[in-house]
Design a protein around this motif. Structure first.
Motif, PDB file in Angstrom:
ATOM      1  N   THR A  11      22.243  18.787  18.701  1.00  0.00           N
ATOM      2  CA  THR A  11      22.046  19.102  20.119  1.00  0.00           C
ATOM      3  C   THR A  11      22.394  17.908  21.018  1.00  0.00           C
ATOM      4  OG1 THR A  11      19.726  18.511  19.933  1.00  0.00           O
ATOM      5  CG2 THR A  11      20.267  20.827  19.652  1.00  0.00           C
ATOM      6  N   ASN A  48      15.236  20.784  21.271  1.00  0.00           N
ATOM      7  CA  ASN A  48      14.943  19.815  20.207  1.00  0.00           C
ATOM      8  C   ASN A  48      14.297  20.434  18.984  1.00  0.00           C
ATOM      9  OD1 ASN A  48      15.958  17.356  21.095  1.00  0.00           O
ATOM     10  ND2 ASN A  48      14.234  17.065  22.510  1.00  0.00           N
ATOM     11  N   ARG A  80      14.491  21.421  27.497  1.00  0.00           N
ATOM     12  CA  ARG A  80      14.847  20.237  26.704  1.00  0.00           C
ATOM     13  C   ARG A  80      13.999  20.174  25.433  1.00  0.00           C
ATOM     14  NH1 ARG A  80      17.680  16.812  30.565  1.00  0.00           N
ATOM     15  NH2 ARG A  80      17.235  14.858  29.517  1.00  0.00           N
ATOM     16  N   ASN A  81      12.701  20.469  25.556  1.00  0.00           N
ATOM     17  CA  ASN A  81      11.822  20.454  24.384  1.00  0.00           C
ATOM     18  C   ASN A  81      12.217  21.535  23.390  1.00  0.00           C
ATOM     19  OD1 ASN A  81      10.384  18.396  25.484  1.00  0.00           O
ATOM     20  ND2 ASN A  81       8.759  19.711  26.327  1.00  0.00           N
TER      21      ASN A  81
END
Ligand code: KG4
Ligand code: ZN
Length: 341
Positions: free
Chosen positions: A293, A286, A282-283
């Motif tokens: 996204t 980003n 997830r990081n």
């Protein structure tokens, strides 16, 4: 008037039932199966037995929580595949009898499409993607880069040739003596570890496909060697081991995903499936500032009834439904859409 739809998910080890009003969740209730913890993976026979025990109370809880009477439902959606056949059969038989007794449409849902369609659930902090977009679907059974052209039109751009990303997490965890499912535990331990402490194999396969089975073997041989010299090696290095294994998987996933974005020219990118709950993934997503996204809320990453209900909702709008002879199928491609009316 928006339709009330019940969605039943039973393809693997979670019995999950949701009630949606249009695209909005009224209830999403999941019974996890702790019974598999000590086996390093899901034991199919135990999973189907647990589904049999769970399905009636979970449906009941979902209706109660939603404050909905079964007679007000407009359709029953259920996972028809892919997944474990015994588990699928429990949900399929239950959905058939419920739809038959209520006299409402029965809607078969492709589990892999449902993971992607979870992005269209109306929920705060979640924006629905615009078609066409790419979806990296990463679960315990699948790893695919999918081009989503519309709700029911998909093309596989790349996929794993052996283990799925979730399996890579779970098998590496098993080797380290962690219980099933290992993915969330590796994620948690990795937070305090150095991702560059150890270096593991990144298998190279052509085009946009993946291969994760080499990583598992690499972790196994590496640890066998280290544990011979120091029996406490795993315990002493658990954070660095988890961070390094996770880093390797994340790097492999994004290497091909970036290539797929470049190749297709589509920079709207979503992630889906249980492994999309992973914090490093997830990081990392980003950090791609020139991509748009889409990251699902945690509750829609791992298997859930809401994703089945939203997929059923879109089929309901098209008038698509299953007939009572519909069969559960262990294997089913994300590209397969039954839109029969
Ligand atoms: O989508 P899912 O619930 O079931 C399948 O359709 O397979 O995915 C389950 C997988 C398991 O392999 C589990 O270890 C993995 O998702 N998983 C994670 C995380 N949470 C669940 N893997 C890595 N990090 C996580 N936080
Ligand atoms: Zn799944």
């Amino acid at each position: 008037m928006k339709p009330l739809i019940l969605g039943i998910e039973s393809s693997c080890d979670d019995t999950s039932v949701a009630v949606l009003l249009g695209k909005k969740i009224l209830a999403n209730v999941t019974a996890n199966q702790d019974i598999h913890h000590d086996y390093g993976g899901v034991v199919p026979e135990l999973a189907s037995r647990a589904h049999q025990q769970n399905i009636v109370p979970v449906v009941h809880q979902a209706l109660t929580k939603a404050n909905v009477k079964s007679k007000d439902l407009k359709a029953i959606g259920f996972t028809s595949g892919p997944g474990l056949l015994g588990s699928l059969l429990v949900g399929t038989s239950f959905a058939k009898s419920m739809a038959l007794s209520l006299g409402i449409p029965l809607i078969d849902v492709n589990h892999m499409q449902a993971h992607i369609l979870a992005h269209f659930i109306e929920h705060k902090n979640m924006e629905s993607p615009i078609f066409p977009f790419l979806c990296l679907t990463i679960s315990g059974g699948h790893t695919q880069i999918v081009l989503a052209k519309s709700y029911f039109q998909y093309e596989i751009i790349g996929e794993t040739m052996d283990d799925a990303a979730g399996e890579a997490f779970d098998k590496a965890a098993k080797i380290m003596g962690l219980p099933y499912p290992g993915g969330p535990l590796i994620d948690a331990y990795a937070k305090k570890g150095n991702p560059k402490a150890f270096s593991f194999t990144k298998s190279q396969v052509p085009a946009f496909d993946y291969s994760f089975s080499g990583l598992k073997t690499n972790v196994l041989y590496f640890l066998q060697k280290e544990v011979k010299d120091n029996p406490n090696f795993v315990q002493e290095h658990i954070h660095d081991l988890c961070a390094s294994i996770q880093h390797t998987i994340v790097e492999m996933l994004f290497y091909k995903l970036e290539q797929a974005v470049e190749h297709t020219g589509i920079n709207r990118v979503a992630i889906a499936g249980g492994v999309s709950a992973n914090s490093a993934i997830r990081n990392k997503l980003n950090t791609f500032k020139n991509w748009t996204t889409y990251i699902p809320n945690f509750e829609f990453c791992t298997d859930n009834g809401a994703m089945i209900a939203i997929a059923a909702y879109f089929k309901y709008l098209e008038g698509a439904k299953a007939n009572m002879n519909v069969l559960a199928k262990a294997r089913m491609s994300v590209t397969q859409s039954n839109m029969a009316k």
